[in-house]
Design an enzyme around this catalytic site. Structure first.
Site, PDB file in Angstrom:
ATOM      1  CG  HIS A 162      -1.961  -1.078   1.204  1.00 42.96           C
ATOM      2  ND1 HIS A 162      -2.840  -1.267   0.161  1.00 42.96           N
ATOM      3  CD2 HIS A 162      -2.225  -2.073   2.097  1.00 42.96           C
ATOM      4  CE1 HIS A 162      -3.608  -2.322   0.417  1.00 42.96           C
ATOM      5  NE2 HIS A 162      -3.255  -2.835   1.584  1.00 42.96           N
ATOM      6  CG  ASP A 198      -2.648  -8.265   0.645  1.00 37.91           C
ATOM      7  OD1 ASP A 198      -1.894  -8.562   1.584  1.00 37.91           O
ATOM      8  OD2 ASP A 198      -3.720  -7.622   0.800  1.00 37.91           O
ATOM      9  CG  ASP A 287      -4.689 -10.200   3.204  1.00 38.39           C
ATOM     10  OD1 ASP A 287      -4.348 -10.678   2.101  1.00 38.39           O
ATOM     11  OD2 ASP A 287      -4.490  -9.010   3.514  1.00 38.39           O
TER      12      ASP A 287
HETATM   13  N1  Q9C Z   1      -8.506  -0.391  10.580  1.00 40.29           N
HETATM   14  C1  Q9C Z   1      -2.493  -5.275   4.145  1.00 40.29           C
HETATM   15  O1  Q9C Z   1      -3.084  -6.344   4.096  1.00 40.29           O
HETATM   16  N2  Q9C Z   1      -8.076  -1.645   7.083  1.00 40.29           N
HETATM   17  N3  Q9C Z   1      -3.066  -4.168   4.616  1.00 40.29           N
HETATM   18  C2  Q9C Z   1      -8.178  -2.448   8.254  1.00 40.29           C
HETATM   19  C3  Q9C Z   1      -8.971  -1.740  10.461  1.00 40.29           C
HETATM   20  C4  Q9C Z   1      -6.802  -1.625   6.427  1.00 40.29           C
HETATM   21  C5  Q9C Z   1      -4.465  -4.186   5.036  1.00 40.29           C
HETATM   22  C6  Q9C Z   1      -9.380  -2.100   9.076  1.00 40.29           C
HETATM   23  C7  Q9C Z   1      -6.399  -2.916   5.818  1.00 40.29           C
HETATM   24  C8  Q9C Z   1      -4.980  -2.844   5.305  1.00 40.29           C
HETATM   25  C9  Q9C Z   1      -1.053  -5.185   3.770  1.00 40.29           C
HETATM   26 ZN    ZN Z   2      -4.070  -7.234   2.615  1.00 35.98          ZN
END
Ligand code: Q9C
Ligand code: ZN
Length: 345
Positions: A162, A198, A287
């Site tokens: 990201h 991902d 994930d």
């Molecule tokens: N604040 C990666 O898998 N939102 N990033 C989560 C809780 C962000 C995931 C909700 C998700 C980012 C590398």
């Molecule tokens: Zn992710």
């Protein structure tokens, strides 16, 4: 397979993040990388520390002012108030449309907002060292691959996909996959492909290479209409300028089955073959797993073996970089299954 791992990741251990308006324990924890490296060790893989310094290639992937901020951000935060050592900084204002991003505020929170896409990327005292070690691993992996290794696995964190040229986001600070791809080019590869599996679209990686034809970016992810990062990852983003045609997004509806996911993987593999890639970088988010606490795809552990085996059939030097995946205790098995599928595939 050679596994690159640095204990410096342990210094990035922020306590909380925001979730539905409340502070909750961070999903992206040090235990994740420990589970992964232990499972890989148990299955007989060789664990090594990264040897290369990624400094020169990092400076071509990220902007100087962003790197300067990231390196010293924690020291700046604590300099404001010694008690900040026990507090986490969060941005609260962002330079969205009509606001300027060319003048760096001297206010710390102002600068943090300038260099962030969200409030979901908590900093810690060891964040820079951990993220830099991830980039060092990606660079070291590129060296090993151009010297004949078939596959190298960077069991590193925090994740990176990201993070754009000048911003952090989604638990990511330094884009290790982008660093790995650039390091492969610097070491003589002509065309590199990045496959991002991902659950979340790799907006940072896409944006870094969007105008370039030498790095193909292909991503399978939850549809951004409903899933983070919301503002990038649609199917009509195909690259621009010289990079037109070198970006392929394969968004799937939330809840998509393994069958649909592997169908998208075939489309992705066909595009990578057509690119004539001479090396592959895999942004390996785990994930997509059915039991992931923040995602909705349905892959089972055996599907990760199948993924590794399918990637082996591309017959390319392959650099795996760990991205997301938050079912921590099962990450080890799933990561090791990818490595095993690749080696036995
Ligand atoms: N604040 C990666 O898998 N939102 N990033 C989560 C809780 C962000 C995931 C909700 C998700 C980012 C590398
Ligand atoms: Zn992710």
């Amino acid at each position: 397979m050679i596994i690159l791992f640095s204990t410096l990741h342990r210094g990035h251990a922020p306590a909380t993040e925001f979730f539905r308006g409340e502070r909750v324990a961070c999903f992206e924890t040090p235990a994740r990388a420990e589970f992964v490296v232990e499972a890989l060790r148990e299955r007989g893989h060789e664990i090594r520390a990264p040897e290369d310094d990624s400094g020169a290639v990092l400076a071509t992937v990220h902007t100087p002012r962003y790197l300067a901020f990231l390196e010293t951000a924690w020291a700046q935060w604590v300099a404001l108030d010694p008690a900040n050592a026990e507090r986490q900084p969060f941005p609260s204002v962002w330079p969205v449309r009509s606001l300027r991003n060319d003048v760096e505020p001297s206010n710390f929170t102002g600068r943090l907002g300038l260099y962030s896409m969200d409030n979901g990327s908590p900093l810690d005292g060891g964040t820079w060292a951990a993220a830099k070690a991830g980039a060092d691993a990606a660079t070291s992996a590129a060296t090993l691959l151009t010297h004949g290794a078939r596959g190298v696995f960077c069991a590193t964190r925090p994740p990176g996909h990201h993070a754009g040229a000048d911003f952090m986001g989604g638990y990511c600070f330094v884009n290790s996959a982008a660093v790995g791809a650039q390091a492969l080019l610097n070491r003589g590869c002509q065309r590199v492909a990045i496959l991002d599996v991902d659950y979340h679209h790799g907006n940072g990686t896409q944006s870094i290479f969007y105008e370039r034809p030498d790095v193909l970016f292909v991503s399978i992810h939850g549809d951004p209409r409903t899933e983070y990062p919301f503002y990038l990852g649609h199917a009509d983003e195909t690259g621009s300028g010289a990079g037109h045609g070198f970006n392929l997004n394969l968004p799937l509806a939330a809840g998509a089955s393994s069958d649909l996911w592997f169908e998208a993987l075939e489309t992705a593999c066909a595009r990578i073959v057509a690119h004539g890639a001479d090396a592959l970088v895999v942004s390996l988010g785990l994930d997509t797993y059915a039991d992931d606490p923040i995602s909705t795809f349905r892959l089972q552990s055996a599907d990760f073996t199948r993924l590794g085996a399918r990637l082996r059939r591309l017959a390319l030097p392959t650099l795996f970089v760990l991205e997301g995946g938050y079912a921590a205790s099962e990450l080890g098995r799933n990561a090791a299954n990818v490595a095993e599928g690749f080696e036995q595939g």
